[in-house]
Scaffold this active site. Structure first.
Site, PDB file in Angstrom:
ATOM      1  N   HIS A 210    -108.118 -42.531 -21.076  1.00  0.00           N
ATOM      2  CA  HIS A 210    -107.092 -42.520 -20.029  1.00  0.00           C
ATOM      3  C   HIS A 210    -106.901 -43.897 -19.393  1.00  0.00           C
ATOM      4  O   HIS A 210    -105.918 -44.125 -18.705  1.00  0.00           O
ATOM      5  CB  HIS A 210    -107.399 -41.454 -18.968  1.00  0.00           C
ATOM      6  CG  HIS A 210    -108.514 -41.781 -18.032  1.00  0.00           C
ATOM      7  ND1 HIS A 210    -109.784 -41.276 -18.184  1.00  0.00           N
ATOM      8  CD2 HIS A 210    -108.564 -42.551 -16.921  1.00  0.00           C
ATOM      9  CE1 HIS A 210    -110.558 -41.710 -17.201  1.00  0.00           C
ATOM     10  NE2 HIS A 210    -109.828 -42.500 -16.416  1.00  0.00           N
TER      11      HIS A 210
ATOM     12  N   ASP B  39    -111.894 -38.293 -24.210  1.00  0.00           N
ATOM     13  CA  ASP B  39    -111.592 -39.382 -23.277  1.00  0.00           C
ATOM     14  C   ASP B  39    -112.335 -40.665 -23.631  1.00  0.00           C
ATOM     15  O   ASP B  39    -112.773 -41.405 -22.756  1.00  0.00           O
ATOM     16  CB  ASP B  39    -111.900 -38.988 -21.837  1.00  0.00           C
ATOM     17  CG  ASP B  39    -111.227 -39.925 -20.827  1.00  0.00           C
ATOM     18  OD1 ASP B  39    -110.152 -40.460 -21.146  1.00  0.00           O
ATOM     19  OD2 ASP B  39    -111.790 -40.127 -19.744  1.00  0.00           O
TER      20      ASP B  39
ATOM     21  N   GLY C 252    -111.289 -47.050 -10.973  1.00  0.00           N
ATOM     22  CA  GLY C 252    -111.604 -48.367 -11.504  1.00  0.00           C
ATOM     23  C   GLY C 252    -112.937 -48.386 -12.224  1.00  0.00           C
ATOM     24  O   GLY C 252    -113.220 -49.270 -13.028  1.00  0.00           O
ATOM     25  N   ASN C 253    -113.801 -47.367 -11.955  1.00  0.00           N
ATOM     26  CA  ASN C 253    -115.076 -47.243 -12.657  1.00  0.00           C
ATOM     27  C   ASN C 253    -114.926 -46.638 -14.047  1.00  0.00           C
ATOM     28  O   ASN C 253    -115.864 -46.666 -14.852  1.00  0.00           O
ATOM     29  CB  ASN C 253    -116.054 -46.370 -11.871  1.00  0.00           C
ATOM     30  CG  ASN C 253    -116.874 -47.149 -10.876  1.00  0.00           C
ATOM     31  OD1 ASN C 253    -116.689 -47.020  -9.671  1.00  0.00           O
ATOM     32  ND2 ASN C 253    -117.791 -47.982 -11.369  1.00  0.00           N
ATOM     33  N   SER C 254    -113.772 -46.052 -14.332  1.00  0.00           N
ATOM     34  CA  SER C 254    -113.571 -45.378 -15.616  1.00  0.00           C
ATOM     35  C   SER C 254    -113.912 -46.278 -16.788  1.00  0.00           C
ATOM     36  O   SER C 254    -113.435 -47.409 -16.872  1.00  0.00           O
ATOM     37  CB  SER C 254    -112.111 -44.942 -15.766  1.00  0.00           C
ATOM     38  OG  SER C 254    -111.902 -43.684 -15.223  1.00  0.00           O
TER      39      SER C 254
ATOM     40  N   LEU D 278    -114.462 -23.508 -35.402  1.00  0.00           N
ATOM     41  CA  LEU D 278    -114.852 -22.286 -36.102  1.00  0.00           C
ATOM     42  C   LEU D 278    -113.751 -21.241 -36.085  1.00  0.00           C
ATOM     43  O   LEU D 278    -113.647 -20.428 -36.998  1.00  0.00           O
ATOM     44  CB  LEU D 278    -116.117 -21.694 -35.471  1.00  0.00           C
ATOM     45  CG  LEU D 278    -117.459 -22.305 -35.870  1.00  0.00           C
ATOM     46  CD1 LEU D 278    -118.579 -21.663 -35.067  1.00  0.00           C
ATOM     47  CD2 LEU D 278    -117.712 -22.131 -37.358  1.00  0.00           C
ATOM     48  N   GLY D 279    -112.941 -21.242 -35.037  1.00  0.00           N
ATOM     49  CA  GLY D 279    -111.904 -20.223 -34.914  1.00  0.00           C
ATOM     50  C   GLY D 279    -112.401 -18.976 -34.216  1.00  0.00           C
ATOM     51  O   GLY D 279    -112.117 -17.851 -34.646  1.00  0.00           O
TER      52      GLY D 279
ATOM     53  N   ILE E 122    -115.238 -17.624 -27.284  1.00  0.00           N
ATOM     54  CA  ILE E 122    -116.587 -17.319 -26.801  1.00  0.00           C
ATOM     55  C   ILE E 122    -116.636 -17.344 -25.285  1.00  0.00           C
ATOM     56  O   ILE E 122    -115.748 -17.875 -24.628  1.00  0.00           O
ATOM     57  CB  ILE E 122    -117.623 -18.310 -27.362  1.00  0.00           C
ATOM     58  CG1 ILE E 122    -117.238 -19.754 -26.994  1.00  0.00           C
ATOM     59  CG2 ILE E 122    -117.778 -18.150 -28.860  1.00  0.00           C
ATOM     60  CD1 ILE E 122    -118.279 -20.783 -27.414  1.00  0.00           C
TER      61      ILE E 122
END
Length: 494
Positions: A140, A170, A242-244, A299-300, A303
């Site tokens: 991002h 991300d 800004g830490n991202s 897996l489809g 859960i």
């Protein structure tokens, strides 16, 4: 049907000024080869100096650690474009400005101004993972950027190339060309974060470069909306916009995570921050380096987590595992012999703790991989072998289906009709959510949810959903069923 609880407060992505909110989808292949970017020809000395304790307070002293890791952390500035809209667009009908504008002949109370692109800017962090200039950051941070500028601690600046980004986890990989080898952090064998251990974050909060904050790991395997493939690390380390993309390090100087999000009611730090595990980042970065993209496994199945009551009803010795609610027809799980009511207990010999553990581990496996999965069925363990399918191919099928296009593009949903068995189980028709991104994920809709109706209009076919979406305005109310409970979820149409 699956009904995982979601957080009502705002989960805020940490890139400053101009490049969006929380992470997209997302979750990373733990079976892929470890990232070996830091093993280039000229490798700087490893960062392994232990953290000393002060004699007086017996608290860790991070000074030597920061001296060693600091040069490998970078500031990232991005420039992109965003479209402006007509004045008043999106205002409600009672806005007094609309009536004022109508008196001057403005249609619908708005100035007739065509949208135009204007520059937008953002700030984030990252860290060098190889001496030849590969840098890991958040997706991002660089998403939609036209220009990415990297500034080192010695004030040198470079224009970076985006090698690739994976919105589901991300994680992004960018590269700069420096004439000399660069200091780097090693991601080749990342450790697992442990609850209670000291960690530090290094980054550029609000543009204040190379800032250091410290705290402890508050929890692991945290599930966040839109992050189904990432078992987040929760800390109390102070991180802000800004830490991202900056590293989360343990006291040995090892990268344990990549700072990504905060949990806040105000948009600022409130004691809850979340990082992507370094093992996830390493796997994704390696694939981005080799292929430019990431192909996630699936897996489809739908859960849900277990509680004590459910565990006792299935005669389980404990509440560890994930309960299978739905099995998609002709999916890898169906071919492997999964059944509704199975409880996944182990994957490749390792115990499963909860549903997040399953989605992240399967999502991080390469398609085509054979996975040995132990399930609990009829009071005893049963071993199954599944060939992991491709998450991306499943999405392509959904997006290529014209009847799904509206739901997929406007809501970020991929759905399928309930099977006859599933209809009998829930007692009505509907559509099972296979994947949720964009507006749907932000609204809290999750894979495994059953869409019962749009407003008061029941939907049992994909075409019916498409028609309702096409007729909708800016918002649409979806009645979903999760764990036997029905609730209306408002979704803003994209």
């Amino acid at each position: 049907m699956q009904f995982k609880s979601h957080m009502k407060q705002v989960t805020v992505a940490l890139a400053a000024a101009g490049f969006g909110l929380a992470v997209g989808a997302g979750y990373n292949r733990l079976d892929a080869p470890a990232l070996s970017l830091a093993n280039a020809a000229t490798t700087p000395p490893a960062i392994s100096a232990p953290v000393a304790s002060t004699a007086a307070a017996r608290l860790p002293d991070f000074t030597s650690l920061v001296d060693k890791v600091g040069p490998a952390v970078v500031n990232i500035s991005v420039v992109g474009t965003t479209k402006t809209t007509a004045l008043g667009e999106g205002d409600d009908e009672d806005n007094p400005l609309n009536e004022f504008l109508k008196r001057f002949g403005m249609p619908n109370g708005q100035f007739n101004i065509q949208p135009r692109a204007v520059p937008s800017r953002g700030v984030g962090s990252g860290f060098i993972v190889s001496p030849d200039g590969y840098i890991v950051t958040n997706a991002h941070v660089v998403d939609g950027a036209k220009t990415v500028t990297v500034k080192l601690t010695d004030r040198r600046e470079f224009t970076a190339k985006v090698i690739g980004e994976d919105k589901r986890t991300d994680i992004a990989l960018i590269k700069i060309d420096a004439k000399k080898p660069l200091p780097a952090l090693d991601l080749s064998n990342p450790p697992t974060a442990k609850q209670g251990e000291w960690v530090i974050a290094v980054g550029s909060p609000f543009g204040f470069e190379n800032s250091v904050t410290a705290g402890i790991v508050s929890g692991v395997h945290r599930a966040l909306p839109g992050g189904q493939m990432t078992p987040f690390i929760q800390t109390d380390v102070a991180v802000n916009p800004g830490n991202s993309g900056g590293p989360l390090l343990n006291t040995a100087g090892q990268v344990v995570g990549v700072n990504s999000q905060i949990y806040s009611r105000s948009g600022g730090f409130m004691g809850l921050s979340f990082a992507i595990p370094a093992s996830v980042a390493a796997n994704v970065a390696q694939q981005l380096k080799e292929h430019g993209h990431v192909n996630h496994g699936r897996l489809g199945i739908g859960i849900q987590g277990l509680n004590q009551s459910l565990a006792e009803s299935f005669d389980l010795p404990d509440s560890n595992g994930a309960l299978v609610g739905t099995v998609e027809k002709d999916s890898p799980a169906d071919k492997a012999g999964f059944k509704t009511g199975d409880v996944i207990r182990k994957i490749n010999g390792q115990e499963v703790t909860d549903s997040t553990d399953v989605t992240s581990r399967i999502g991080n496996m390469a398609p085509g991989t054979k996975a040995n999965i132990q399930v609990w069925r009829d009071g005893k363990p049963v071993d199954l072998v599944a060939t992991i399918g491709s998450y991306d191919n499943a999405e392509k099928v959904a997006s290529n289906d014209n009847s799904q296009s509206s739901a997929h593009e406007k809501l970020g949903l991929a759905v399928r009709p309930l099977t006859a068995e599933e209809k009998q189980e829930v007692g009505h028709g509907g559509l099972v959510v296979e994947n949720a991104n964009g507006p749907a994920a932000l609204a809290g809709i999750q894979p495994g949810d059953v869409i019962v109706s749009v407003g008061a209009n029941k939907v049992t076919t994909i075409e019916g959903l498409r028609q309702q979406v096409d007729k909708a305005g800016k918002n649409i109310a979806l009645l979903i069923e999760r764990n036997g409970q029905k609730i209306f979820v408002p979704v803003r149409v994209g």
